[in-house]
Enzyme design. Structure first.
Site, PDB file in Angstrom:
ATOM      1  N   TYR A  33      18.871 -12.187  18.957  1.00 36.36           N
ATOM      2  CA  TYR A  33      18.142 -12.190  17.692  1.00 36.36           C
ATOM      3  C   TYR A  33      17.040 -11.147  17.689  1.00 36.36           C
ATOM      4  O   TYR A  33      16.701 -10.578  18.731  1.00 36.36           O
ATOM      5  CB  TYR A  33      17.583 -13.585  17.385  1.00 36.36           C
ATOM      6  CG  TYR A  33      16.365 -13.989  18.183  1.00 36.36           C
ATOM      7  CD1 TYR A  33      16.453 -14.309  19.536  1.00 36.36           C
ATOM      8  CD2 TYR A  33      15.112 -14.040  17.585  1.00 36.36           C
ATOM      9  CE1 TYR A  33      15.331 -14.677  20.259  1.00 36.36           C
ATOM     10  CE2 TYR A  33      13.980 -14.417  18.295  1.00 36.36           C
ATOM     11  CZ  TYR A  33      14.096 -14.733  19.636  1.00 36.36           C
ATOM     12  OH  TYR A  33      12.979 -15.093  20.344  1.00 36.36           O
ATOM     13  N   LYS A 150      17.189 -10.399  24.413  1.00 37.05           N
ATOM     14  CA  LYS A 150      16.556 -11.335  23.452  1.00 37.05           C
ATOM     15  C   LYS A 150      17.587 -12.349  22.958  1.00 37.05           C
ATOM     16  O   LYS A 150      18.112 -12.231  21.851  1.00 37.05           O
ATOM     17  CB  LYS A 150      15.925 -10.535  22.292  1.00 37.05           C
ATOM     18  CG  LYS A 150      14.910 -11.337  21.490  1.00 37.05           C
ATOM     19  CD  LYS A 150      14.081 -10.431  20.624  1.00 37.05           C
ATOM     20  CE  LYS A 150      13.265 -11.173  19.584  1.00 37.05           C
ATOM     21  NZ  LYS A 150      12.212 -12.026  20.126  1.00 37.05           N
ATOM     22  N   GLU A 182       4.956 -14.053  30.884  1.00 37.56           N
ATOM     23  CA  GLU A 182       4.608 -13.774  29.483  1.00 37.56           C
ATOM     24  C   GLU A 182       4.343 -15.093  28.767  1.00 37.56           C
ATOM     25  O   GLU A 182       4.433 -16.168  29.373  1.00 37.56           O
ATOM     26  CB  GLU A 182       5.729 -12.995  28.786  1.00 37.56           C
ATOM     27  CG  GLU A 182       7.072 -13.716  28.828  1.00 37.56           C
ATOM     28  CD  GLU A 182       8.240 -12.862  28.347  1.00 37.56           C
ATOM     29  OE1 GLU A 182       8.043 -11.946  27.547  1.00 37.56           O
ATOM     30  OE2 GLU A 182       9.375 -13.143  28.798  1.00 37.56           O
ATOM     31  N   LEU A 206      10.496 -10.074  28.182  1.00 33.87           N
ATOM     32  CA  LEU A 206      11.054  -9.371  27.036  1.00 33.87           C
ATOM     33  C   LEU A 206      10.265  -8.077  26.816  1.00 33.87           C
ATOM     34  O   LEU A 206       9.032  -8.075  26.924  1.00 33.87           O
ATOM     35  CB  LEU A 206      10.967 -10.250  25.775  1.00 33.87           C
ATOM     36  CG  LEU A 206      11.656  -9.612  24.580  1.00 33.87           C
ATOM     37  CD1 LEU A 206      13.173  -9.683  24.731  1.00 33.87           C
ATOM     38  CD2 LEU A 206      11.225 -10.249  23.285  1.00 33.87           C
TER      39      LEU A 206
HETATM   40  N1  PLP Z   1       8.100 -12.253  24.901  1.00 31.36           N
HETATM   41  C1  PLP Z   1       8.882 -13.241  24.428  1.00 31.36           C
HETATM   42  C2  PLP Z   1       9.419 -14.254  25.369  1.00 31.36           C
HETATM   43  C3  PLP Z   1       9.179 -13.308  23.059  1.00 31.36           C
HETATM   44  O1  PLP Z   1       9.964 -14.299  22.590  1.00 31.36           O
HETATM   45  C4  PLP Z   1       8.617 -12.344  22.178  1.00 31.36           C
HETATM   46  C5  PLP Z   1       8.911 -12.375  20.754  1.00 31.36           C
HETATM   47  O2  PLP Z   1       9.652 -13.190  20.272  1.00 31.36           O
HETATM   48  C6  PLP Z   1       7.794 -11.343  22.724  1.00 31.36           C
HETATM   49  C7  PLP Z   1       7.567 -11.315  24.090  1.00 31.36           C
HETATM   50  C8  PLP Z   1       7.174 -10.279  21.845  1.00 31.36           C
HETATM   51  O3  PLP Z   1       8.125  -9.337  21.441  1.00 31.36           O
HETATM   52  P1  PLP Z   1       7.973  -8.530  20.081  1.00 31.36           P
HETATM   53  O4  PLP Z   1       6.659  -7.807  20.184  1.00 31.36           O
HETATM   54  O5  PLP Z   1       9.108  -7.598  20.068  1.00 31.36           O
HETATM   55  O6  PLP Z   1       7.973  -9.532  18.981  1.00 31.36           O
END
Ligand code: PLP
Length: 286
Positions: A33, A150, A182, A206
């Site tokens: 996603y 993701k 994270e 991520l």
């Molecule tokens: N880390 C995780 C586990 C996430 O689920 C997300 C966003 O959904 C992020 C980091 C942040 O990513 P982004 O800046 O691309 O939204």
């Protein structure tokens, strides 16, 4: 208002949109996603999300449901049809279904399922939560080993969020082998003596689209950035902390495991980065 959503080539009222019960996204969490934010009716960092989607699909040997240009057009049409000024667009692609349940992937001519819907969020940028700052708890990171992809395997992050709520906090940071990975749905940072510290990219986290933009903007603003492993104790002793994500931009953190950071209000670097990020992103939105 009934939303118009997108399912496999069709724009439909949300009440009429359907996906098979045999879909592998439903049965096996075999799906990826993206979440793209919308400000002033425009898409923030669409390109970054499209590139990461392609990478997630490639890593899982999943077919691309459409071209990047088609994806952009679908995003824009949904923003228009649903009159979104500020909000989010959720996109999910699954491996589809060949009409039964099997651990073996269906044949490569099976069509992926693609679904998009909007979430209207007036006041997303001018958020009271960001003005107050978030309280964080730390929890063990027991997710799978490919967090750089993701996927929709969000049960544990969702449980983490509930553990935080139960503890009177807003969110959780996860810890593996003694180091912070994270947040449940965001990347994590602390600031000490003016230096921003965050975990380096690997399969363990991520690769946040907002992370990339914010680190670039921090460097352009002559802020010092260090990408290294860090412990929750270091973060608790920090001057300030924050998280980044497409849905909450730069979110100041004011408390970790009950320990107040600084004077317990959002720190100057987090506030400044939030301003710069919103400003620059609005200018570059498409
Ligand atoms: N880390 C995780 C586990 C996430 O689920 C997300 C966003 O959904 C992020 C980091 C942040 O990513 P982004 O800046 O691309 O939204």
């Amino acid at each position: 208002m009934t939303r118009t959503v997108y399912v496999n080539g069709e724009y439909l009222p949300e009440t009429e949109a359907k996906v098979s019960i045999f879909d592998r996204g439903f049965l096996m969490a075999d799906a990826v996603y993206e979440v793209t934010s919308v400000l002033d009716g425009k898409l923030i960092d669409f390109d970054g999300h499209a590139v990461r989607l392609k990478r997630s699909l490639d890593e899982l040997d999943m077919a691309e449901p459409c071209t990047k240009d088609e994806l952009l057009e679908i995003h824009r049409k949904l923003v228009d049809l649903n009159e979104i000024e500020e909000g989010l667009i959720y996109l999910q692609v699954t491996r589809g279904s060949d009409g039964d349940r099997d651990f073996v992937f269906p044949s490569s001519d099976t069509k992926p399922t693609i679904v998009l819907f909007t979430q209207n969020k007036p006041g997303l940028a001018d958020s009271p939560a960001a003005a107050k700052g978030a309280k964080i708890i730390s929890i063990e990171d027991i997710r799978w080993g490919r967090r750089d992809i993701k996927t929709v395997q969000l049960l544990y992050p969702s449980m983490g969020k509930m553990m935080a709520k139960k503890a009177g906090a807003d969110d959780a940071w996860m810890i593996e082998d003694g180091y912070v990975t994270e947040g449940t749905s965001n990347n994590a940072y602390f600031v000490k003596n003016g230096k921003i510290v965050t975990r380096p990219l690997s399969n363990d986290i991520l690769h946040g689209i907002t992370r990339k933009a914010v680190l670039r903007m921090a460097q352009e603003a002559q802020m010092e950035v260090e990408e290294r492993l860090f412990t929750i104790d270091e973060a608790k002793e920090a001057d300030e902390a924050f998280t980044t994500s497409a849905s909450a931009f730069v979110m100041p953190v004011v408390e970790i495991d009950g320990v107040q950071l600084g004077d317990g209000t959002p720190g100057p670097i987090a506030k400044r980065l939030r301003e710069i990020y919103l400003d620059e992103s609005r200018k570059a939105a498409i």
